[in-house]
Design a protein around this motif. Structure first.
Motif, PDB file in Angstrom:
ATOM      1  N   ARG A 371     -55.763  37.718 -29.463  1.00 31.26           N
ATOM      2  CA  ARG A 371     -55.043  38.312 -30.585  1.00 31.26           C
ATOM      3  C   ARG A 371     -55.389  37.569 -31.882  1.00 31.26           C
ATOM      4  NH1 ARG A 371     -50.424  37.494 -28.770  1.00 31.26           N
ATOM      5  NH2 ARG A 371     -50.267  39.380 -27.477  1.00 31.26           N
ATOM      6  N   LYS A 372     -55.540  36.259 -31.798  1.00 34.83           N
ATOM      7  CA  LYS A 372     -55.890  35.465 -32.975  1.00 34.83           C
ATOM      8  C   LYS A 372     -57.300  35.806 -33.456  1.00 34.83           C
ATOM      9  CE  LYS A 372     -56.044  30.688 -34.573  1.00 34.83           C
ATOM     10  NZ  LYS A 372     -55.873  29.271 -34.154  1.00 34.83           N
ATOM     11  N   LYS A 373     -58.251  36.006 -32.515  1.00 39.65           N
ATOM     12  CA  LYS A 373     -59.603  36.380 -32.908  1.00 39.65           C
ATOM     13  C   LYS A 373     -59.615  37.743 -33.599  1.00 39.65           C
ATOM     14  CE  LYS A 373     -62.217  33.828 -29.407  1.00 39.65           C
ATOM     15  NZ  LYS A 373     -63.151  33.938 -28.256  1.00 39.65           N
ATOM     16  N   LYS A 374     -58.817  38.677 -33.093  1.00 36.44           N
ATOM     17  CA  LYS A 374     -58.753  40.003 -33.701  1.00 36.44           C
ATOM     18  C   LYS A 374     -58.165  39.941 -35.101  1.00 36.44           C
ATOM     19  CE  LYS A 374     -57.117  44.664 -32.723  1.00 36.44           C
ATOM     20  NZ  LYS A 374     -56.358  45.516 -31.770  1.00 36.44           N
ATOM     21  N   ARG A 375     -57.136  39.085 -35.311  1.00 34.23           N
ATOM     22  CA  ARG A 375     -56.531  38.943 -36.635  1.00 34.23           C
ATOM     23  C   ARG A 375     -57.534  38.364 -37.615  1.00 34.23           C
ATOM     24  NH1 ARG A 375     -53.084  35.269 -35.585  1.00 34.23           N
ATOM     25  NH2 ARG A 375     -51.626  36.656 -34.499  1.00 34.23           N
ATOM     26  N   ASN A 376     -58.299  37.375 -37.207  1.00 34.06           N
ATOM     27  CA  ASN A 376     -59.311  36.779 -38.082  1.00 34.06           C
ATOM     28  C   ASN A 376     -60.421  37.770 -38.412  1.00 34.06           C
ATOM     29  OD1 ASN A 376     -57.890  34.369 -38.018  1.00 34.06           O
ATOM     30  ND2 ASN A 376     -59.110  33.538 -36.308  1.00 34.06           N
ATOM     31  N   ARG A 377     -60.782  38.603 -37.434  1.00 36.63           N
ATOM     32  CA  ARG A 377     -61.824  39.585 -37.666  1.00 36.63           C
ATOM     33  C   ARG A 377     -61.367  40.625 -38.699  1.00 36.63           C
ATOM     34  NH1 ARG A 377     -61.896  41.836 -33.081  1.00 36.63           N
ATOM     35  NH2 ARG A 377     -62.996  40.147 -32.020  1.00 36.63           N
ATOM     36  N   ASN A 378     -60.107  41.070 -38.629  1.00 37.27           N
ATOM     37  CA  ASN A 378     -59.590  42.053 -39.596  1.00 37.27           C
ATOM     38  C   ASN A 378     -59.505  41.447 -40.993  1.00 37.27           C
ATOM     39  OD1 ASN A 378     -59.347  43.901 -37.531  1.00 37.27           O
ATOM     40  ND2 ASN A 378     -57.200  43.386 -37.110  1.00 37.27           N
ATOM     41  N   ARG A 379     -59.131  40.158 -41.081  1.00 36.03           N
ATOM     42  CA  ARG A 379     -59.037  39.509 -42.384  1.00 36.03           C
ATOM     43  C   ARG A 379     -60.414  39.415 -43.023  1.00 36.03           C
ATOM     44  NH1 ARG A 379     -57.261  34.937 -40.853  1.00 36.03           N
ATOM     45  NH2 ARG A 379     -55.026  35.467 -40.905  1.00 36.03           N
ATOM     46  N   ASN A 380     -61.427  39.110 -42.229  1.00 33.01           N
ATOM     47  CA  ASN A 380     -62.783  39.015 -42.761  1.00 33.01           C
ATOM     48  C   ASN A 380     -63.302  40.375 -43.212  1.00 33.01           C
ATOM     49  OD1 ASN A 380     -62.846  36.262 -42.250  1.00 33.01           O
ATOM     50  ND2 ASN A 380     -63.743  36.532 -40.188  1.00 33.01           N
ATOM     51  N   ASN A 381     -62.939  41.415 -42.489  1.00 30.61           N
ATOM     52  CA  ASN A 381     -63.373  42.758 -42.894  1.00 30.61           C
ATOM     53  C   ASN A 381     -62.757  43.167 -44.218  1.00 30.61           C
ATOM     54  OD1 ASN A 381     -64.934  42.999 -40.602  1.00 30.61           O
ATOM     55  ND2 ASN A 381     -63.316  44.011 -39.401  1.00 30.61           N
ATOM     56  N   ARG A 382     -61.459  42.841 -44.438  1.00 27.65           N
ATOM     57  CA  ARG A 382     -60.822  43.192 -45.710  1.00 27.65           C
ATOM     58  C   ARG A 382     -61.457  42.439 -46.860  1.00 27.65           C
ATOM     59  NH1 ARG A 382     -55.987  42.861 -42.630  1.00 27.65           N
ATOM     60  NH2 ARG A 382     -55.613  40.789 -43.557  1.00 27.65           N
ATOM     61  N   ARG A 383     -61.797  41.178 -46.687  1.00 29.13           N
ATOM     62  CA  ARG A 383     -62.423  40.390 -47.749  1.00 29.13           C
ATOM     63  C   ARG A 383     -63.781  40.956 -48.099  1.00 29.13           C
ATOM     64  NH1 ARG A 383     -61.087  34.138 -45.872  1.00 29.13           N
ATOM     65  NH2 ARG A 383     -58.824  34.232 -46.220  1.00 29.13           N
ATOM     66  N   ASN A 384     -64.560  41.340 -47.065  1.00 34.47           N
ATOM     67  CA  ASN A 384     -65.862  41.906 -47.347  1.00 34.47           C
ATOM     68  C   ASN A 384     -65.753  43.242 -48.098  1.00 34.47           C
ATOM     69  OD1 ASN A 384     -67.074  39.774 -46.042  1.00 34.47           O
ATOM     70  ND2 ASN A 384     -67.127  40.846 -44.021  1.00 34.47           N
ATOM     71  N   HIS A 385     -64.727  44.031 -47.791  1.00 32.15           N
ATOM     72  CA  HIS A 385     -64.538  45.313 -48.436  1.00 32.15           C
ATOM     73  C   HIS A 385     -64.125  45.144 -49.915  1.00 32.15           C
ATOM     74  CE1 HIS A 385     -63.752  49.584 -48.731  1.00 32.15           C
ATOM     75  NE2 HIS A 385     -62.528  49.326 -49.208  1.00 32.15           N
TER      76      HIS A 385
END
Length: 389
Positions: A371-385
């Motif tokens: 769950r922590k890996k998924k949260r970090n992945r979503n945060r990185n996607n928002r920053r890139n967007h």
């Protein structure tokens, strides 16, 4: 281990037995005979038997005459008559059981014809005996070098000194006859004593060297087996074993002694089977035996023109057909007598401890970590967007 030569090494470290029960100290109990008459007294009108069994190195045993009527017990070290000089060995049996052992080995119980026991070994005899025993390894190595220099096709497997050091016996193995006359002269000149050559079989050599068999246990010949009976390839045929030399041969290069262990049971079971060379006469043709299963009591027959099509018959059915053939009657076909044996699939494999699971030792994944890996992945996607905007 019970003897001092194999119980422990220097600084109290375990040493391990390297003599495989043939050291002569009787500590491994490989060749010990239990004296079941020790606590029984003889009748008043019977004189005691003064024959004594003495054991030496390599499991060598001889019978001696206790002419002086010494009070000997099992385990006593004695000085015995030898040619020349005297030998030192350990008493393994006394009394009436010696007479029984002599009868078992087909030797007459005549004490006058036996060599004599001189005395109980003194400390001087034991010290000298121990000194010559300590030299055996170096003498064996040097004797092998002398034999190789002479180009002799032989292997010196062991060396045994006589108790007084006046004679040394070399045990060797060879495929063919060896002319060791020059070897004896060279050995006598090198060691300054009387030389005796004694050839032993490959089974005896394997028992002396020891090892691990294909079953994962120590060799039977080096742990408990003392009677080396001949083993024939017929023993493997009776047990329906494939005649593969690599699987049937032991470390000695001969057929394994364990082929004789269950042979009597197989021979007894085969008495219930018809002879395999007996052919069955049917209307479709002559059928011959292709295979038998001793445990299940089944036989497989095939027509001479249909060798690849086997028919499974029980022993009773085969005997019934044979009796009909002896009366001059032929059966229609083998299919009428065939018995189909259904095998339960659950009997082929039973799971007792969960061994069918290939991932039973894998660590379970932690849900929180995913769950922590998924949260970090979503945060990185928002920053890139956001950066792209």
């Amino acid at each position: 281990m019970g003897c001092s030569s194999c119980s422990s090494g220097p600084n109290g470290q375990p040493k391990g037995c390297r003599n495989n029960g043939t050291c002569g100290t009787d500590g491994c109990n490989k060749l010990t005979v239990f004296d079941w008459l020790a606590n029984m007294s003889l009748p008043d009108d019977v004189e005691p038997f003064y024959g004594v069994e003495v054991r030496f190195k390599n499991g060598r045993k001889h019978f001696y005459n206790n002419q002086e009527k010494l009070p000997l017990r099992i385990g006593d070290v004695v000085a015995t008559e030898a040619s020349p000089g005297h030998d030192v060995g350990m008493v393994t049996l006394t009394g009436e059981l010696v007479r029984v052992q002599m009868k078992k080995k087909k030797q007459e119980a005549d004490l006058d014809s036996l060599p004599k026991i001189y005395r109980n070994a003194s400390q001087k005899d034991i010290d000298k005996w121990q000194r010559v025993r300590d030299k055996e390894k170096s003498v064996q190595k040097e004797s092998r070098q002398i034999a190789m220099a002479l180009g002799l096709q032989m292997k010196i497997s062991d060396v045994e000194y006589q108790g007084d050091g006046s004679k040394v016996t070399f045990y060797y193995t060879a495929e063919e006859r060896v002319d060791f006359r020059q070897l004896i002269k060279d050995l006598a000149r090198a060691f300054n004593c009387r030389i005796e050559m004694k050839q032993v079989g490959f089974r005896q050599e394997a028992s002396r060297l020891g090892g691990i068999g294909s079953c994962g246990r120590e060799l039977c010949c080096s742990t408990w087996l003392t009677d080396f009976r001949s083993v024939n390839t017929s023993s493997a045929r009776y047990q329906q074993l494939s005649l593969n030399p690599l699987k049937l041969a032991g470390q000695c290069g001969k057929l394994k002694c364990c082929l004789n262990y269950e042979l009597d049971t197989y021979l007894e079971a085969l008495e219930e089977f018809p002879k395999t060379d007996t052919k069955l006469q049917t209307s479709r043709g002559t059928a011959s035996c292709q295979k038998i299963d001793i445990f299940k009591g089944l036989m497989w027959y095939a027509y001479e023109k249909e060798g690849m099509n086997w028919h499974q018959l029980s022993i009773d059915k085969v005997k019934e057909i044979v009796q009909l053939n002896k009366k001059g009657q032929e059966v229609d076909n083998l299919e009428d007598f065939t018995e189909e044996v259904s095998v339960d699939s659950s009997a082929l494999f039973s799971d007792g401890v969960g061994q069918e699971s290939l991932t039973r030792f894998d660590k379970p994944r932690k849900k929180g970590r995913n769950r922590k890996k998924k949260r970090n992945r979503n945060r990185n996607n928002r920053r890139n967007h956001e950066s792209k905007k």
